[in-house]
Write a protein that holds these residues in place. Structure first.
Motif, short mmCIF file in Angstrom:
data_model
loop_
_atom_site.label_atom_id
_atom_site.label_comp_id
_atom_site.label_asym_id
_atom_site.label_seq_id
_atom_site.Cartn_x
_atom_site.Cartn_y
_atom_site.Cartn_z
N ARG A 116 0.82 -1.21 0.00
CA ARG A 116 0.00 0.00 0.00
C ARG A 116 0.85 1.26 0.00
N GLU A 117 1.97 1.25 0.77
CA GLU A 117 2.84 2.42 0.80
C GLU A 117 3.50 2.66 -0.56
N LEU A 118 3.88 1.58 -1.23
CA LEU A 118 4.50 1.72 -2.55
C LEU A 118 3.48 2.21 -3.57
N GLU A 119 2.27 1.72 -3.48
CA GLU A 119 1.24 2.11 -4.44
C GLU A 119 0.80 3.56 -4.23
N ASP A 120 0.68 3.97 -2.97
CA ASP A 120 0.22 5.33 -2.67
C ASP A 120 1.36 6.35 -2.73
N GLY A 121 2.60 5.87 -2.68
CA GLY A 121 3.74 6.77 -2.70
C GLY A 121 4.07 7.37 -1.35
N THR A 122 3.46 6.88 -0.27
CA THR A 122 3.73 7.44 1.06
C THR A 122 5.12 7.09 1.57
N TYR A 123 5.75 6.11 0.94
CA TYR A 123 7.12 5.76 1.36
C TYR A 123 8.08 6.93 1.18
N ARG A 124 7.78 7.83 0.23
CA ARG A 124 8.67 8.97 -0.04
C ARG A 124 8.75 9.89 1.18
N LEU A 125 7.65 9.98 1.94
CA LEU A 125 7.66 10.81 3.13
C LEU A 125 8.66 10.28 4.16
N SER A 126 8.69 8.97 4.33
CA SER A 126 9.65 8.37 5.27
C SER A 126 11.08 8.60 4.81
N TRP A 127 11.33 8.44 3.52
CA TRP A 127 12.68 8.58 3.01
C TRP A 127 13.15 10.03 3.04
N SER A 128 12.22 10.96 3.08
CA SER A 128 12.60 12.38 3.14
C SER A 128 12.90 12.83 4.56
N GLN A 129 12.69 11.94 5.53
CA GLN A 129 12.91 12.29 6.93
C GLN A 129 14.08 11.51 7.53
N SER A 130 15.16 11.48 6.79
CA SER A 130 16.42 10.85 7.23
C SER A 130 16.30 9.35 7.46
N VAL A 131 15.35 8.71 6.79
CA VAL A 131 15.22 7.25 6.85
C VAL A 131 15.64 6.69 5.50
N SER A 132 16.66 5.85 5.51
CA SER A 132 17.15 5.28 4.26
C SER A 132 16.16 4.23 3.75
N PRO A 133 16.18 3.94 2.45
CA PRO A 133 15.31 2.87 1.95
C PRO A 133 15.54 1.54 2.67
N ALA A 134 16.81 1.22 2.97
CA ALA A 134 17.11 -0.04 3.67
C ALA A 134 16.51 -0.03 5.07
N GLY A 135 16.62 1.12 5.76
CA GLY A 135 16.03 1.23 7.10
C GLY A 135 14.52 1.14 7.06
#
Length: 257
Positions: free
Chosen positions: A106-125
């Motif tokens: 759901r996060e990948l489809e909605d694009g909400t993962y970008r918010l996490s990555w913009s807040q000093s969270v790496s994709p791996a984290g």
């Protein structure tokens, strides 16, 4: 799992899906109460039967009703584990669906993962948190359900209708295999979600592939003792889980390096 003791993305995942541990805990308590209640009822019936002086092997006049009642109670107690076996076998698939859908897809489809990555969270984290939190809940919950199943199942050996551990659905409901199967389906759900990036297709494909893996492992299982087979299959499942998890991180790096 308390969100107070968690930090960063793991705490966020736990808060987003905070109902899951509660639902899992309620399921464990309900299953424990059901098995304990069924065992108490069967034990009471056995005690009452012993007080009648009747015998199942040598039934005499006047004991028919008592014998039939005891055998009926024992039969229904054994059937409880026959019916619970398929549910325990399907549980890893349901866990894979949860990860493939609400947790990652759901996060990948909605694009909400970008918010996490913009807040000093790496994709791996980000991915590690979405695997670690469900994995912790899965290990605790499935291990508890399996332990209760094993405890209740062991009581069937003293009845006239024992449930054999060699039966495929019973075998997969006890020991470490259910936990390892659940972790594999969890990793498989994450990998498929990263590849498909859509919620419903990811869930559908996870259901198909997870079921296929479980069926294939059951069909390829050799003969042997319960615990040697359990330990060997658990080791295989954990190796497959590690390989699938590593592949998921590789897919993540390739698409979001």
């Amino acid at each position: 799992m308390s969100t107070v003791s968690l930090r960063g993305p793991a705490r966020l995942v736990a808060r987003q899906h905070r109902l899951v541990p509660w639902i899992g805990g309620a399921l464990v308590l309900a299953w424990t109460a059901l098995v304990a209640g069924a065992w108490w009822f069967m034990s009471s019936a056995a005690d009452d039967f012993a007080g009648t002086g009747c015998s199942v092997q040598h039934t005499v006049r006047g004991c028919g009703i008592q014998v039939r009642h005891l055998l009926s109670v024992e039969l229904h107690y054994g059937r409880l584990f026959d019916y619970a076996g398929p549910a325990m076998t399907a549980l890893p698939v349901l866990i894979g669906l949860l990860v493939a859908g609400p947790v990652i897809g759901r996060e990948l489809e909605d694009g909400t993962y970008r918010l996490s990555w913009s807040q000093s969270v790496s994709p791996a984290g980000w991915l590690a948190a979405r695997l670690a939190v469900p994995a912790a809940v899965t290990v605790a919950g499935v291990a508890a359900l399996s332990a209760v199943y094993a405890w209740g199942w062991s009581r069937t050996t003293a009845t006239h209708y024992p449930v054999h551990s060699s039966e495929p659905l019973v075998y997969r409901a006890m020991g470490p295999v259910p936990v390892a199967s659940s972790l594999l389906c969890l990793a498989l759900g994450a990998l498929i979600a990263l590849l498909v990036r859509r919620t419903l297709p990811s869930m559908a494909l996870t259901a198909v592939l997870s079921t296929a893996v479980i069926v294939a492992l059951g069909a390829a299982r050799p003969g042997g003792g319960f615990w040697p087979l359990q330990l060997a299959e658990t080791a295989l499942l954990l190796v497959l889980t590690a390989a699938t998890t590593a592949l998921a991180f590789r897919v993540l790096r390739r698409h979001h390096a």
